[in-house]
Design a protein around this motif. Structure first.
Motif, mmCIF file in Angstrom:
data_model
loop_
_atom_site.group_PDB
_atom_site.id
_atom_site.type_symbol
_atom_site.label_atom_id
_atom_site.label_comp_id
_atom_site.label_asym_id
_atom_site.label_seq_id
_atom_site.Cartn_x
_atom_site.Cartn_y
_atom_site.Cartn_z
ATOM 1 N N THR A 113 0.815 -1.225 0.000
ATOM 2 C CA THR A 113 0.000 0.000 0.000
ATOM 3 C C THR A 113 0.846 1.272 0.000
ATOM 4 O O THR A 113 0.436 2.275 -0.575
ATOM 5 N N GLU A 117 0.353 4.162 -2.873
ATOM 6 C CA GLU A 117 0.135 5.585 -2.575
ATOM 7 C C GLU A 117 1.242 6.456 -3.171
ATOM 8 O O GLU A 117 0.980 7.557 -3.663
ATOM 9 N N ARG A 120 0.524 6.820 -6.863
ATOM 10 C CA ARG A 120 -0.617 7.734 -7.041
ATOM 11 C C ARG A 120 -0.169 9.182 -6.855
ATOM 12 O O ARG A 120 -0.559 10.065 -7.625
ATOM 13 N N HIS A 121 0.630 9.418 -5.834
ATOM 14 C CA HIS A 121 1.149 10.767 -5.574
ATOM 15 C C HIS A 121 2.013 11.260 -6.741
ATOM 16 O O HIS A 121 2.063 12.465 -7.007
#
Length: 155
Positions: A113, A117, A120-121
């Motif tokens: 995870t 993230e 995605r950032h």
């Protein structure tokens, strides 16, 4: 942070450091991976996985602290030494890969995870999912591409 230097990998001389970085990163972020699977993957790094990609090494004070591997616009690997996480090394490597290696896609373990993230950032979005990894192991893979890059292949 001391000045970060990015450079192409130097063949065999970099392999021990890159394997150590990989192991450190995986031990810190891949708690879902069985010990046997981790050890099996590690056995193939130098002979199979590293030669299949264009490797870029991140150095601080002459010491390798991270690396990424790219093939055909796909970020195939990105690993940061566990003790150096959170210092912008991963962001520097991915920015370099996007700008100089034309990276538009990445695959990430669904259970990782923090990596999900991170990507995605960095502007990646999910475009697909596979139930198993490329070797058929039971670790789902999320396929991602840079947002707004409709021409990127979605694997």
């Amino acid at each position: 942070m001391t000045a970060l230097r990015l450079r192409p990998a130097s063949g065999c001389s970099d392999v021990p450091a890159l394997v150590a970085i990989w192991r450190s990163a995986v031990d810190a972020t891949h708690d879902f991976l069985s010990d046997d699977d981790r050890d099996e993957i590690e056995k193939h790094l130098a002979a199979d996985y590293f030669p299949a990609v264009r490797l870029t090494v991140a150095e601080l004070d002459g010491r390798a602290v991270g690396f990424c591997g790219v093939v055909d616009g796909d970020l195939a690997m990105l690993f940061i030494d566990a003790g150096e996480r959170g210092r912008g090394i991963g962001s520097a490597l991915i920015d370099y890969a996007i700008e100089h290696e034309d990276v538009t896609t990445v695959d990430v373990n669904e259970q990782n995870t923090s990596a999900l993230e991170f990507y995605r950032h960095q502007g990646f979005e999910m475009i697909g999912r596979s139930e198993t990894d490329e070797a058929g192991r039971p670790y789902p893979i999320l396929h991602m591409r840079l947002a707004g890059d409709a021409d990127a292949s979605g694997n």
